[in-house]
Structures are given as C-alpha cells and as structure tokens.
Design an enzyme around this catalytic site. Structure first.
Site, PDB file in Angstrom:
ATOM      1  N   ILE A  91       5.693  -1.820 -11.042  1.00  0.00           N
ATOM      2  CA  ILE A  91       7.117  -2.113 -11.243  1.00  0.00           C
ATOM      3  C   ILE A  91       7.302  -2.899 -12.537  1.00  0.00           C
ATOM      4  O   ILE A  91       6.699  -3.948 -12.693  1.00  0.00           O
ATOM      5  CB  ILE A  91       7.669  -2.955 -10.072  1.00  0.00           C
ATOM      6  CG1 ILE A  91       7.291  -2.338  -8.723  1.00  0.00           C
ATOM      7  CG2 ILE A  91       9.160  -3.146 -10.208  1.00  0.00           C
ATOM      8  CD1 ILE A  91       7.591  -3.249  -7.538  1.00  0.00           C
ATOM      9  N   ALA A 121     -16.975  -2.346 -21.417  1.00  0.00           N
ATOM     10  CA  ALA A 121     -17.957  -3.268 -20.831  1.00  0.00           C
ATOM     11  C   ALA A 121     -17.872  -3.181 -19.313  1.00  0.00           C
ATOM     12  O   ALA A 121     -16.777  -3.231 -18.748  1.00  0.00           O
ATOM     13  CB  ALA A 121     -17.677  -4.700 -21.280  1.00  0.00           C
ATOM     14  N   GLY A 161      -2.565  -0.496  -6.317  1.00  0.00           N
ATOM     15  CA  GLY A 161      -3.071   0.876  -6.331  1.00  0.00           C
ATOM     16  C   GLY A 161      -3.502   1.281  -7.716  1.00  0.00           C
ATOM     17  O   GLY A 161      -3.017   0.753  -8.717  1.00  0.00           O
ATOM     18  N   GLY A 190      -7.914   0.363   3.880  1.00  0.00           N
ATOM     19  CA  GLY A 190      -8.149  -0.051   2.503  1.00  0.00           C
ATOM     20  C   GLY A 190      -7.024  -0.864   1.895  1.00  0.00           C
ATOM     21  O   GLY A 190      -7.032  -1.154   0.699  1.00  0.00           O
ATOM     22  N   VAL A 210       1.869  -8.599 -12.241  1.00  0.00           N
ATOM     23  CA  VAL A 210       2.900  -8.917 -11.254  1.00  0.00           C
ATOM     24  C   VAL A 210       3.522  -7.637 -10.724  1.00  0.00           C
ATOM     25  O   VAL A 210       4.075  -6.849 -11.484  1.00  0.00           O
ATOM     26  CB  VAL A 210       4.009  -9.802 -11.863  1.00  0.00           C
ATOM     27  CG1 VAL A 210       5.027 -10.176 -10.787  1.00  0.00           C
ATOM     28  CG2 VAL A 210       3.435 -11.044 -12.504  1.00  0.00           C
ATOM     29  N   LYS A 250       1.369 -14.706  -8.454  1.00  0.00           N
ATOM     30  CA  LYS A 250       2.390 -13.865  -9.096  1.00  0.00           C
ATOM     31  C   LYS A 250       3.708 -14.636  -9.233  1.00  0.00           C
ATOM     32  O   LYS A 250       4.398 -14.549 -10.253  1.00  0.00           O
ATOM     33  CB  LYS A 250       2.603 -12.592  -8.285  1.00  0.00           C
ATOM     34  CG  LYS A 250       1.363 -11.687  -8.247  1.00  0.00           C
ATOM     35  CD  LYS A 250       1.539 -10.582  -7.217  1.00  0.00           C
ATOM     36  CE  LYS A 250       0.284  -9.738  -7.049  1.00  0.00           C
ATOM     37  NZ  LYS A 250       0.314  -8.948  -5.795  1.00  0.00           N
ATOM     38  N   GLU A 263      -8.768  -6.529   2.070  1.00  0.00           N
ATOM     39  CA  GLU A 263     -10.180  -6.737   1.776  1.00  0.00           C
ATOM     40  C   GLU A 263     -10.914  -7.214   3.031  1.00  0.00           C
ATOM     41  O   GLU A 263     -10.304  -7.664   3.999  1.00  0.00           O
ATOM     42  CB  GLU A 263     -10.334  -7.816   0.696  1.00  0.00           C
ATOM     43  CG  GLU A 263      -9.331  -7.721  -0.422  1.00  0.00           C
ATOM     44  CD  GLU A 263      -9.976  -7.329  -1.734  1.00  0.00           C
ATOM     45  OE1 GLU A 263     -11.206  -7.303  -1.811  1.00  0.00           O
ATOM     46  OE2 GLU A 263      -9.232  -7.027  -2.675  1.00  0.00           O
ATOM     47  N   LYS A 317      -3.833 -11.688 -12.573  1.00  0.00           N
ATOM     48  CA  LYS A 317      -2.842 -12.723 -12.242  1.00  0.00           C
ATOM     49  C   LYS A 317      -3.485 -14.073 -12.004  1.00  0.00           C
ATOM     50  O   LYS A 317      -2.924 -15.097 -12.350  1.00  0.00           O
ATOM     51  CB  LYS A 317      -2.012 -12.324 -11.042  1.00  0.00           C
ATOM     52  CG  LYS A 317      -2.822 -11.873  -9.861  1.00  0.00           C
ATOM     53  CD  LYS A 317      -2.160 -10.693  -9.177  1.00  0.00           C
ATOM     54  CE  LYS A 317      -3.216  -9.733  -8.697  1.00  0.00           C
ATOM     55  NZ  LYS A 317      -2.942  -8.352  -8.869  1.00  0.00           N
ATOM     56  N   GLY A 355       2.358  -4.813  -9.729  1.00  0.00           N
ATOM     57  CA  GLY A 355       1.750  -3.525 -10.084  1.00  0.00           C
ATOM     58  C   GLY A 355       2.567  -2.684 -11.032  1.00  0.00           C
ATOM     59  O   GLY A 355       2.810  -3.067 -12.175  1.00  0.00           O
TER      60      GLY A 355
END
Lengths: 434, 434
Positions: free
Chosen positions: B136, B43, B302, B187, B132, B205, B190, B105, B134
């Site tokens: 890791i 979707a 990332g 980048g 939380v 987080k 934001e 999150k 990414g």
C-alpha cells in the site's frame, strides 16, 4: 526562504479553498517543502465578489492572459472549470513556460492530449491530482505508488452526487427523483444534474484513470456512460435482498482484445469495501499484477478536500521542477514515446455478469423458453427468483454468470419480442469479484 | 536507454520477489521511467540457495560490503531484515554516496534518526515504502499526496498476522490459540509469533507513520504496544453483539498536549470501513485538516506486494536523483531543520472510550457502587449490559464514553479491590469515530 509564485485562475469554491489552505497551512507547508508558496495574481469574472473574499492583498484581473503572462507568476493554477477560456489560458501558460496545476477533468478528458504534448515540448509540468476523486491521492498512487505493476483494472465510485443519491435510495427507500431533490437541497447536486446523474462526470474521470493505468493517450469520447436516472426502487431493493448493492461504477480493464471503459450502475456484493462507501464519498479500487487489489477512499469533492489535492500538486511542482525533464514523473505516468495504442472495446465486446428483471404471463413453459434462449446465446444462469404479481403475471429475476455483452444483447432482443413478456426487460451489470 | 544499477542485500521472500518483478515487468517499467533498472550485485547468506533461485546472471557474495562498495552499484536495496548486519551495510552504502531502498521497519524504527541524518549529510535518498503496510503506497500518501494537510491522526490495521487471527476468532468462534495455530499452518504467522501478536511489529510501523504524519524524529521505544494474546472469545463475541468488532489498531494522534502513540486491540463500529478489512489485509485511515479522512487498503505483506513497493521506491530514486537535493522529498516528509520536538504522551494522558467486563456477586447495591466509583473519577457510562452467570453471580459490561486513561486506571484499581468483584476486570479501548 525560496518563494514559488502562483497565478490563480478562478476563485470559486475550489479557488477560494486553495487560497485559504495556502494561508492556513503555510507553516506546515514550509516545514515540508522549505518553499513559501505565494499567490501573486488572480483572474476572476467578478472583481467585486473576489475582493470581498480575499481583500486587497493580491492584484486582480478579469483577463487570465494577464496572469499567465505575468513575470510575477511561476505556476498557473486553473480552477475555473469548463473548456473555455480555460483551454486558451492553460495553453498560453504552457507557451510562456509556466507549470500548470488544474482540477479541470472535462478539459483534460477532452483536450488532454494536446495540452500534455504542448507541455512536453516546453518541458513544463501539468499536474491534475484534483481532477480525479478530489482529495484522494489516486493519481499519485497510479503514476508513482503502483508504478512497478502492470495495472489490470480500475473500478471506482468517482462521482459523489450519484453515490449520495444511491445511498439515500437504498437506506431510505426513496425514488430517484426524491433522492435527487434531496441532494439538490443539500448542495450535493446542481440545479441541472445531467452531468452527474448521467455518468458524464464519472466518464471524464475514468478516461483519465484509464490513460494513467495503461499508458494510452487520453481516450476521449470512447467511454460508455450510463447514468442512474432510470434506476427504480424495486431494483435497488431486489439487489439488497440478493446480497448486492447498486453503485455507479467507473470500470476500466485491460483484456487481451483491448481496454474496457465503462460507467454504469453495477451490482456488487454487499460485503465488499466498495459497497460500503456511502454518502458523497469516493473510492477507487486498483488491481495490479504484483500488488493485487488496493483501495483509495476519501472525499471526492468539496472545497477543502479538492484544495488539498491542488496544493499537493503545487508542492510536487516545487519539488520536481529542478529534476531533469526526463526524470520528472511523466504527465500520464508513462514516457510519451512509449504510449500504447491499445484499442478501447465497444460494449458488445465486454464481459460482465448481469441482473435481469422482467414481467411475464404466469403460464407453463415460460421459464423453459427464457432459459432456452439464454442457453442458445451461450449465457449461463447463476440464479433465478420468481414472484407472483397479481393473478396472471409474475416478475422474474435472473442473475447471469459472466457473458459477452453482445450475446446478452441478442438474447434480450429475442426475449423482448416474446408474446408473454409484459414489461421492458431491465438489465443491470454485476461485478461479483470486486 | 539509461541504466540504474542495483545492489541487492538479501534474497529471501521479498528479495526474490523484487528480483522477479524487475524481470517480469521490465517492459512496463521502461515504458514508465525510460530507465532500465538492473540488478548487478547480490549479497546472500547461502550462495548455493541463491544460485538455485537466480542462476549465474549476477555476481553473488556473502559480504554486503562488497556490494555497497562496488562501483557497479548506484542504489542499494536492503531486504535482509533485522538490525545486524543491515545497519552497518546501510550506513556504509550511504557513506559510499549510494541511495538506499529498504523494507526494514525494525531497522528504521530503531536506528532511523541516525540513518536519515547520515543520508542527508551525503545527499542520498533513503526510501522505505515497503517498510509500512507492504504494497500500500501509504508512505507516499503521507509524504506527498496529503502534504497540504496538518495530519490530525492516523489509525491503521498494519499487521496482517493479527488481523487474520482476529478475523478467524470472530467469524469461526476460535480461541486465540486455535486461530494462531491455523495462521502458523497457513504461513501467516511465524513459529515464534511474539513479534506480531504482541504488537511489536505494528509499533515499529506506527512509529514511522507518526514521524511522517507529524514531522517529528522517529520516536523509537515510545509506542505503547499491547497485543492480542490475552483476548478471549467471550470479548470478541460481546463486541460483535454490541455492534463493534475488535481490531489490533495502531493509533497516533496529535493533541494539544502531545502525540498519542499506541497499539492495542480496539473496538470499532462494525459498519466502519476498517472493521470490514478482513483476513491478512492492511488498511490505514489518515485524517488531515483539509481532506478529512482518507483510507488506503491493500496487501500489507507477501512476496509480490512488498516487492511492488520496493520497485516503486527504485523508480522514485531514478526520478528524484537528479532534482536539487533540497527539492527532493525529505526522508520523513518534512525538512530536517523543521522537525518538531512534540512530546509523546504516556498512556495515562490518552483519551479513549472503553469496554469493561467484570464478574460480580449478584446482589443489590453492586451496580450503584460501580457507577459511583466511575462517576467520582469523572467517567461517564455510555451503556451497560448485565447477564446472570450461575445462581449468584453476574457478568457486567460497561461501554464508557471518552475519558482520560489515567482516571480509568484509578477507577479500575478501586473496582478491582471491591469484595464483590469476582474476576479480573477486562478493559479494552474503543474508538467510535473511525
């Protein structure tokens, strides 16, 4: 509440820690698992000593076979160390259909393939988080947390004794012997320290890490192990001055030709995280193709940190035992039928950067000749430092860019035979991108 | 080979990464799991854009309800972000008896308790490793790897944007605004950076980490969040000079009175591992009563690192789905019936060390008066630096030992009202034992 009955083999440092932890954190463990984990049988060498530690609460025996065959035991926890009788008792536990938790890296590095095969045939779990890097959950990270990745390489400080000795040599300028004596006094090193300082313990752990990372049968006996007992204060200080620190690293890397598997003192950049792991601590850097580099740090040994890993495995067993056997996490993180037979590379096929130190007669042409030999063997020099030593001699340090170790071996042989070279050429490996 | 069918909600950065990773590492995933994980429904908001990314292989829809209700979907992966329609679609997926994997999150911090309860009632898994830090695997470490421990505290760099900005401010002497502009250009930040720089993302987080660490319902809205937008170059440089670095930390700690839950810029010793986590990287330090301190480091955001965590969760679902429901790892690491209602402390009940900076008229008696006020409030001074500023004024820096924040608030109010105090008093928290 459901009860999981544990038979404990060994009540030494880690065995006693496991016993204590299961009691002290019983409440939190029940909150987490909904299961009561109870030690119901204990095998020890010295019954009187064991009674003094744990009282009369649990039946004691000197024969581990009593424990592993007891109907009152669901899971066997092996914390004796050594190959015998650990191997026989673990195999009998598996034959009896019991799950096994062990902290015994030597046993798994040497006999892991047989043990895991027997376990698969009986459909039981063999868990070994405590066998690698003590309390750090790096086995879980490799088998589960990073499961989406092609693991590219693993590099770790996986022996606390040698990391303590190297930290003392660096920060206090001690010799290897002095630092070792201090480590022995503080209980960080054994009376016979060979196993630790010659890199054998690290090689056992690295052997298991390589299997977990790449999905290959445990490559016992294939690791190159070089210790720190020949390391001099001079090289430790030189490394520092050049912006590096020397760590005993276990490195395993997937290359096109095969897998590198090696333990040796290694220069790494002083500002890297691994270089800043000091004292008896451990850390493992894992590089995966999707996640990049991740690091796992903590106490790699000691009573309670190791017990933390043993008990986490017991909780895993409690949780996974009811999953379909082919849904359980495979012992080595890969399906048995999918293990690869990737070859382990010999050291001459390994690529590394290098630190060289040698003493030469201080006369014209020396440098040109050395540089010429390196160039002829296809080895490129990153930087060079020359220091006078007395009137007629000089110390030369080369930092070499990545080169094939076989080429470096040949170059060193040629250099060593030169008339103006007055010392054994010291060669240390170097990793600049950790 | 068994197939697990995945319905994907969202094909943005992480969605596309997940799609790519499931394809590029299909072979390794099958070696590990013995299962083929296949995306069967997607979707998205923009159908044309999605077609350009993934071609015609899979049916596309704009309505997530088509996906979560499809008989051709076993597991729903929610990677849209935001509360709506993510909440409705996730709840419907659960109602349909589908397992859910999410990286959202904000959704879990705000609506986690309802979502987890609905999931328990339907006996489905909701996995959220990617929510939380990414890539890791710290959720797994807390729920499983450290399960034997009473977790005492967690302290982490869990927002890459702010860590990048702070790294640039420190190493290049930039102002917050300059570093933010650079982060936006690269980048890392934001266009509207509020969520990151004011600590709200980190608070989400941390809220999840606290729940996982202590076995409490997700304490949404209870975290104290203070960002880095007011941080000056002067304080960054002062910290450096005093042997510290400033990091935006999320800290949660179990105390006798309740749980500390706070995100704020924090001075930590420059030689600590956390202080050396630079750029956009994340790291989480977890302290357990058995294991001591362990650290988990890696890319906290990332495309591919986050996808690594999403796919690891999919593998976990494939593995755990056949375990008895009460054997599956509980969503928050503790049995639902065993969640504690430990209170979250207000900031005035928190203990911390502090850095204070203020400008004063440079005349006799100033220091005595300041020290007197601190002493009266029961606050002890660790060290003090005074620097002349022009002819008549001086900057004073105090490093305060651990004190109750309520007392420090009162002392600052009194100090601020003194006639000789010429600036707003800058107050930063400091942790000396990380």
């Amino acid at each position: 509440m459901k009860v999981m009955k544990v038979g404990l083999l060994g009540l030494g440092v880690v065995g006693e820690g496991t016993w204590k932890l299961l009691r002290s954190n019983m409440g939190e463990l029940e909150r987490r698992t909904g299961v009561r984990i109870e030690v119901t049988q204990v095998a020890v060498r010295d019954l009187a000593k064991a009674r003094a530690k744990i009282g009369d609460a649990v039946p004691l025996t000197q024969d581990g076979l009593d424990v592993v065959r007891s109907p009152d035991v669901d899971v066997v926890v092996e914390l004796m160390g050594g190959l015998n009788p650990a191997y026989d008792w673990v195999m009998e536990a598996i034959a009896q259909g019991k799950h096994v938790v062990t902290a015994n890296k030597a046993l798994l590095a040497e006999r892991g393939n047989e043990i895991f095969q027997a376990a698969r045939e009986k459909g039981v779990i063999v868990a070994f988080e405590a066998a690698v890097a003590g309390g750090i959950p790096v086995v879980k990270a490799l088998r589960e947390g990073l499961t989406a990745n092609h693991i590219q390489w693993v590099a770790g400080i996986i022996n606390g004794t040698t990391n303590f000795i190297l930290s003392e040599m660096r920060t206090r300028g001690l010799t290897f012997k002095q630092a070792l004596a201090e480590a022995q006094e503080l209980g960080y090193a054994e009376a016979d320290p060979t196993f630790d300082v010659e890199g054998i313990d690290a090689a056992h752990k690295l052997t298991l890490l390589a299997s977990l990372a790449f999905g290959i049968p445990v490559p016992f006996g294939k690791a190159h192990a070089e210790g720190i007992s020949d390391l001099t204060r001079k090289d430790v200080a030189n490394a520092e001055r050049l912006g590096y620190r020397i760590k005993l690293l276990g490195i395993t890397r997937r290359t096109e030709k095969g897998i590198e598997l090696r333990v040796h003192p290694t220069l790494i950049p002083a500002e890297s995280l691994l270089a800043n792991v000091s004292g008896a601590m451990n850390a493992v850097l894992v590089n995966g193709d999707a996640v990049g580099s991740t690091l796992y740090y903590g106490a790699g040994a000691g009573q309670m940190p190791t017990a933390s890993a043993v008990v986490a495995d017991l909780v895993d067993v409690a949780r996974m035992a009811s999953a379909l056997p082919d849904h359980q996490v495979p012992h080595l993180g890969f399906q048995a039928a999918a293990m690869a037979n990737t070859p382990i590379l010999s050291m001459s096929d390994v690529y590394s950067a290098y630190y060289l130190r040698l003493r030469v007669k201080d006369r014209p042409g020396v440098l040109a000749e050395l540089a010429g030999i390196l160039a002829e063997e296809g080895i490129s020099i990153g930087s060079m430092v020359q220091e006078p030593h007395g009137d007629e001699e000089a110390d030369i340090i080369f930092l070499l860019h990545r080169a094939l170790e076989g080429n470096v071996d040949r170059a060193l042989e040629r250099i060593q035979s030169l008339g103006f070279v007055k010392s054994k050429v010291i060669r240390l490996r170097m990793e600049t991108e950790l």
